[in-house]
Design an enzyme around this catalytic site. Sequence first.
Site, mmCIF file in Angstrom:
data_model
loop_
_atom_site.group_PDB
_atom_site.id
_atom_site.type_symbol
_atom_site.label_atom_id
_atom_site.label_comp_id
_atom_site.label_asym_id
_atom_site.label_seq_id
_atom_site.Cartn_x
_atom_site.Cartn_y
_atom_site.Cartn_z
ATOM 1 N N LYS A 51 0.699 -1.615 0.172
ATOM 2 C CA LYS A 51 -0.215 0.113 0.359
ATOM 3 C C LYS A 51 0.904 1.109 -0.454
ATOM 4 C CE LYS A 51 0.558 1.424 4.244
ATOM 5 N NZ LYS A 51 2.061 2.523 4.458
ATOM 6 N N ASP A 76 -2.104 -1.922 10.592
ATOM 7 C CA ASP A 76 -2.132 -1.581 8.901
ATOM 8 C C ASP A 76 -2.922 -2.972 8.395
ATOM 9 O OD1 ASP A 76 -1.244 0.975 8.517
ATOM 10 O OD2 ASP A 76 0.429 0.174 7.966
HETATM 11 O O1 C5P Z 1 0.431 -0.936 14.260
HETATM 12 P P1 C5P Z 1 1.497 -1.724 14.290
HETATM 13 O O2 C5P Z 1 2.196 -2.441 14.922
HETATM 14 O O3 C5P Z 1 2.485 -1.859 12.805
HETATM 15 O O4 C5P Z 1 2.859 -0.494 14.592
HETATM 16 C C1 C5P Z 1 4.039 0.111 14.291
HETATM 17 C C2 C5P Z 1 4.561 0.845 15.297
HETATM 18 O O5 C5P Z 1 4.257 1.983 14.031
HETATM 19 C C3 C5P Z 1 3.854 0.731 16.473
HETATM 20 O O6 C5P Z 1 4.853 0.526 17.421
HETATM 21 C C4 C5P Z 1 3.895 2.987 16.560
HETATM 22 O O7 C5P Z 1 5.458 2.742 17.202
HETATM 23 C C5 C5P Z 1 3.771 3.498 15.788
HETATM 24 N N1 C5P Z 1 2.435 3.507 15.041
HETATM 25 C C6 C5P Z 1 2.189 4.834 15.853
HETATM 26 N N2 C5P Z 1 0.627 4.815 15.410
HETATM 27 C C7 C5P Z 1 -0.355 4.710 14.373
HETATM 28 C C8 C5P Z 1 0.922 3.696 13.833
HETATM 29 C C9 C5P Z 1 1.486 3.166 14.102
HETATM 30 O O8 C5P Z 1 2.411 5.675 16.013
HETATM 31 N N3 C5P Z 1 -1.196 5.075 14.202
#
Ligand code: C5P
Length: 322
Positions: A8, A138
């Site tokens: 994406k 995501d």
């Molecule tokens: O959700 P995911 O584990 O893929 O996100 C990875 C990292 O990206 C999170 O630990 C955070 O540090 C950051 N993140 C964030 N805000 C979001 C999505 C991701 O701060 N909305």
Amino acid sequence: MTVRVPAKVNLQLSVGPPRADGYHDLVTVFHAVSLFDEVTVRPADRTRVLVTGDDVAGVPAGRANLAVRAARALATVGLRRRGRPAVQIEIRKRIPVAAGLAGGSADAAATLVACNELWKAGLTPAELREVAAKVGSDVPFALLGGTAIGQGRGEQLTAALAAGTYHWVLAFAPGGLSTPEVYAACDRLRAASPARAARVGGPAEPDAADGAVQPLPGLSTELMAALRSGDPAAVGPLLSNDLQPAAVSLRPDLRRALNAGQEHGALGAMVSGSGPTCAFLAANAAHARELAVALTGAGVCRSVVRVKGPAPGATVVMAESR
Ligand code: C5P
């Protein structure tokens, strides 16, 4: 069971201040593109992941791999009364690692769809999305594909009305960027320049705790109208990414790639997600070919690919009989 899943880009990525849980509230427009990983799951004695592809050194093994976490999460939720079957997860990687293209999330989404079929777990799309949101912000979008508005951490999705096909050139950078580090850099830049932060994030409101102006994310109605029109020339100038200054601060070389794309007539040029991949919007397929050649010639990236969007979400492509 083999599932194909897209990368994406974010056509808009508006990032709010950090929340108590460390995440950031955001408003984003996800757009799936035709760069696919393929994930095959097979019954096995213990869950393990095998990754093949050109540049897979950075893919975590074992439990740290999002695909393994996805399989475990689905087994817990979907098979409560039927034990915890193990699977071998084979990922054929074409989406580069730590590139801002949600490749790890894509593999997790593909694993959810594949295991749901293999185990006949029978989760509905809505139930799968719920499990996906627990695995990563995501992951739900990689299930859905197309073009969609994401809110919350990015996991709350609404399909967007978008017409036409968009032709993109993706410029891959050497190495990757860590998503948490890019968000942290974004916070630091905003703390150093609160006035700029308020402008970048949209309408501002005073923060009760310290009186500082905090940005709040808001959806670009202009971008949504441009997407409905299906005109890439209207969409290009409206692409925006609040994480771009942070990604460029960590990787100043990205500025050269973005400039080269603009000099060669890209309708829009931006860092994809948390980077370091840069995405360039072309007028049509022929323009994308020219742009890809020009970016390769300019020597500003590791390699380029041409892709089209929107692409479908995670889809079963093959079921081997046992
Ligand atoms: O959700 P995911 O584990 O893929 O996100 C990875 C990292 O990206 C999170 O630990 C955070 O540090 C950051 N993140 C964030 N805000 C979001 C999505 C991701 O701060 N909305």
